[in-house]
Enzyme design. Structure first.
Site, short mmCIF file in Angstrom:
data_model
loop_
_atom_site.label_atom_id
_atom_site.label_comp_id
_atom_site.label_asym_id
_atom_site.label_seq_id
_atom_site.Cartn_x
_atom_site.Cartn_y
_atom_site.Cartn_z
N HIS A 165 0.81 -1.22 0.00
CA HIS A 165 0.00 0.00 0.00
C HIS A 165 0.84 1.27 0.00
O HIS A 165 0.30 2.37 0.00
CB HIS A 165 -0.94 0.00 1.21
CG HIS A 165 -2.18 0.83 1.01
ND1 HIS A 165 -2.39 1.61 -0.11
CD2 HIS A 165 -3.29 0.99 1.77
CE1 HIS A 165 -3.55 2.22 -0.02
NE2 HIS A 165 -4.12 1.86 1.11
N ARG A 166 2.16 1.12 0.01
CA ARG A 166 2.98 2.33 -0.05
C ARG A 166 2.80 3.03 -1.39
O ARG A 166 2.74 4.25 -1.48
CB ARG A 166 4.45 1.99 0.16
CG ARG A 166 4.78 1.59 1.59
CD ARG A 166 6.23 1.21 1.72
NE ARG A 166 6.57 0.07 0.89
CZ ARG A 166 7.77 -0.52 0.88
NH1 ARG A 166 8.74 -0.04 1.65
NH2 ARG A 166 8.01 -1.56 0.12
#
Lengths: 439, 378
Positions: free
Chosen positions: A411-412
């Site tokens: 999710h970065r």
């Protein structure tokens, strides 16, 4: 006469026994001076650069990057000049040994043997000899202190406890690798049930298995991934009856005569197609460089259960393959993996992974991303389930082939929107393979 | 208030005579006045620092070669050590930590003896009385107590404040920012103040107590702690060899004359690891190291000498050649270090060995020699 020196792995910490070669800074043929850096090694404590103790020409690198070796193992040979192509008798043995394929990381025992074939490994003053080190590791064989018959190693508190408990220290097997008996050993002994004649068959005990090799690597890779990458997992359940029909049809197709066609193949193809619309799924967060690396190729990993644990070999350039080629490649990959003989090259460089948990009867889960990648897709079991089909007056419940797809992503750099779009696209194709024409 | 409590140095509270650019700067209280012509003195400092750094780099490499069990690096702290050591009078006595290789160099301790300690062939190596330089102390801060005790002894011997500069004696306790948190150091300071002992507490604040940054435990500047004990404290740019030399010289003079203890905080930086077992990349940012590289203690002296014509090109080449020679000597010498004789454990513990220890020693020697009789090596 060519003279050469072997630089043996030193103990760069205080009492370290092994280290891993992280990177070589020199290549065969390089001319180096004393104290030129030759490689980086990683120990339990730190990454350090090793300077060369010798000046000359690098004749051979004796250890591959990524290999864990014992202190005292020769790592590099440095000579006055390059060894001629026909090696002299005294150098041929180590050369043959070093050039042998290193498909598997050498286990500790193998390394010891190799080291012992050479001259006695260098040992620092104050640190035990090589033989001591071997004894220490093989502690399950016997307690070294007791075996040596030179008295028992134990701190005064442990000695007092032994006296209080009426235990003869010489009969205690220490848990610690250095053979020192601790109060914990004695407490365990005191709390243990009365020893039976055949402890191996007794119930309620425990068995200890050393963590090493593939298991060790996998464990580390999973820890690194799970606790570095912020995982988000999303899933969707889809009617894959049409994919099942397509699989049956392809099985009858002459082109697929030599290929085992399975729903996994269709999911793999769907994945590759869906990636075209959402290429960030096939990217990688390069923390060191502070860059997101977009891959213009897909090395599709297929997680496989093997006798030696989980392996993730990948199909190189999967995105440029026809369905037949892709099927054949996946077959071959999984066949080799199941024999436990996947070469390291086939496991390196993956860009995306599919894990097929269906055969275990599982619907879904939150898979951990393979290190170096950004997403992983799990394919659940295909089950006959009631499913609402049709619309309006035609709406009804029918038994259909239903499957759950779950996607974990980093999710970065992958937003929920991109991840959702990708998974929806895959689901759409396996739900209706004809939509593949739209991609 | 916050300004007063800020432990980082400002221009006003840190003595500096040579800035990082290699330019001389003036200070109201201190002026560089060496015991020989200025340029000659600075050239001497430069040579000491270059050779000390080479010793350090070479020993670090030898540890990586597997020849030393350990090495404590001083990289970056050369000016603090050379400045402090060159200010000493021959009769002064120094109690070092295990990192004072530059001070050992100035006290004429053969670098091979330092290597012997870290190779484990020797427990100490040199005769402290011969060099007026104590043995390396591994126990953090313990040597400050030894120094205070020794200084109290010097007082009792009447070697303080006689007015004879060749006779009056000062004692130096080396320690670091990490050790300043130790009870020993604080006790040593209390006793030194109580007895007005002729001791200089020389603290090399290298910013890191192994992996703990100094800000973690030092909430007012370190040198200001001296005020609480009742003697003066002063902060000097520890990467400025001229300032360190002058500040140390005045503190030593004060001690010899009976003025009592002084604490000096030499503000410096450990550019390397704590020891060869440590990996600083795990806990500090390379930005910080890069910033301190600009304040390198040797580079500024070289810039000063080159710009001001204090030294010729051949001087630098000569020092470089001397450093290479030292490196070779250390590499060759390490293999010539003798294996330790275990019986030596009994030496130098008592002036007169008590009978029971004598018996143990003889028994141990007999035990060891029994191996020779059987033809086996020990």
């Amino acid at each position: 006469m060519v003279t050469s020196h072997e630089f043996k792995l030193p103990d760069v910490g205080e009492g370290l026994t092994e280290a891993e070669i992280v990177e070589w800074h020199v290549a065969v043929g390089d001319v180096i001076k004393v104290n030129d850096p030759v490689c980086d090694i990683e120990t339990a404590k730190s990454v350090v650069e090793l300077p060369s103790p010798y000046a000359g020409v690098v004749q051979e690198l004796l250890v591959e990057v990524g290999t864990e070796i014992q202190v005292g193992t020769p790592i590099i040979r440095i000579g006055d000049s390059v060894v001629p192509s026909a090696p002299s008798p005294e150098t041929s043995a180590p050369q043959a040994e070093a050039s042998a394929p290193q498909a598997e990381p050498a286990s500790g025992a193998e390394t010891d043997t190799a080291a012992d074939e050479h001259e006695q490994p260098l040992t620092l003053v104050g640190y035990g000899s090589k033989e001591d080190a071997v004894v220490r590791r093989n502690r399950t064989v016997s307690a070294p202190a007791a075996a040596a018959g030179t008295g028992v190693l134990a701190k005064p508190t442990a000695r007092k406890l032994a006296r209080d408990l009426g235990v003869d220290l010489a009969t205690v097997t220490p848990e610690r690798e250095d053979g020192v008996i601790t109060t914990a050993d004695l407490e365990a002994l005191a709390n243990a049930p009365a020893p039976s004649e055949t402890p191996a068959t007794s119930t309620g005990g425990e068995r200890r298995e050393p963590i090493k090799g593939l298991r060790k690597q996998m464990g580390q890779a999973m820890v690194d991934s799970a606790f570095t990458l912020p995982h988000v997992t999303i899933w969707t359940t889809v009617d894959v009856t049409r994919t099942s029909e397509l699989v049956s049809g392809l099985k009858a197709n002459r082109d697929f005569a030599d290929v085992r066609v399975s729903p996994l193949l269709i999911v793999a193809k769907a994945t590759l197609l869906a990636m075209r619309r959402t290429p960030i799924i096939n990217s990688w967060w390069d923390e060191a460089a502070q860059e997101i690396v977009f891959k213009e190729y897909v090395n599709l990993g297929i997680a496989a259960a093997t006798p030696r644990g989980l392996q993730v070999p990948n199909v190189k350039g999967a995105d440029r393959m026809s369905l037949v080629e892709l099927g054949a490649a996946i077959n071959e990959l999984t066949d080799v993996a199941r024999t436990g003989k996947t070469p390291p090259a086939d496991q390196a460089g993956g860009t995306f992974t599919i894990t097929n948990i269906g055969p275990f009867g599982i619907d879904g889960g939150a898979p951990i991303i393979n290190p170096g990648e950004s997403a992983i897709l799990s394919v659940g079991a295909i089950k006959r389930q009631p499913w609402v089909v049709g619309t309006g007056d035609d709406e009804r419940i029918e038994p259909r082939d239903v499957c759950t797809l779950a996607l974990s992503f980093d999710h970065r750099h992958i937003d929920g929107e991109a991840g959702s779009r990708f998974l929806a696209d895959v689901a759409r194709i396996v739900g209706d393979p004809s939509t593949a024409l739209l991609f | 208030m916050t300004e007063f409590l800020d432990p980082s140095p400002s221009h006003t509270d840190m003595v500096q005579l040579l800035n990082p650019e290699g330019e001389r700067v003036s200070h109201p209280d201190f002026e560089f006045s060496p015991d020989r012509p200025e340029d000659e003195a600075v050239r001497g400092f430069y040579r000491d620092m270059v050779l000390t750094r080479r010793l350090d780099v070479e020993a670090t490499a030898l540890q990586r070669h597997g020849e030393l069990g350990l090495w404590a690096q001083l990289l970056g702290q050369e000016a603090a050590q050379i400045g402090a050591a060159r200010a000493l009078a021959p009769q002064d006595f120094v109690f070092p930590t295990y990192r004072e290789h530059g001070v050992a160099w100035c006290r004429d301790v053969d670098p091979m003896q330092l290597l012997g300690l870290f190779r484990g062939t020797d427990q100490g190596g040199w005769d402290p009385d011969e060099h007026n330089f104590g043995l390396y102390t591994i126990v953090i801060g313990a040597q400050t107590l030894h120094a205070t005790g020794y200084a109290m002894g010097v007082q009792m011997d009447g070697l303080v404040g006689t007015g004879d500069p060749t006779r009056d004696m000062a004692v130096v306790a080396h320690f670091g920012d990490g050790a300043s948190s130790q009870g020993d150091v604080n006790e040593a300071m209390v006793f030194a103040a109580s007895y007005n002992a002729p001791v200089v507490f020389f603290c090399q604040n290298n910013q890191w107590a192994i992996s703990e940054p100094v800000e973690q435990m030092v909430k007012v500047p370190l040198y200001k702690r001296a005020q609480g004990f009742g003697f003066p404290g002063i902060r000097v740019d520890g990467n400025d060899v001229l300032a360190t030399y002058e500040v140390m010289k005045s503190a030593l003079k004060r001690a010899r004359e009976g003025g009592g203890p002084t604490m000096i905080e030499a503000y410096t930086y450990r550019m390397g690891a704590h020891t060869t077992t440590d990996d600083p990349t795990r806990y500090r940012l390379s930005d910080e190291v890069e910033a301190w590289k600009l304040k390198d203690p040797i580079a500024r002296v070289e810039a000063y000498l080159r710009r001001g014509g204090g030294a010729s090109t051949s001087f630098f080449a000569k020092v470089e050649a001397e450093a290479d020679e030292l490196g070779e000597r250390l590499r060759a010498g390490i293999h010539a270090l003798p294996e330790p004789d275990p019986v030596r454990l009994f030496d130098n513990v008592y002036t007169e060995l008590p009978p029971e220890l004598q018996e143990q020693r003889d028994g141990y020697a007999a035990y060891l020699s029994s191996f020779d009789l059987e033809g086996a090596s020990r």
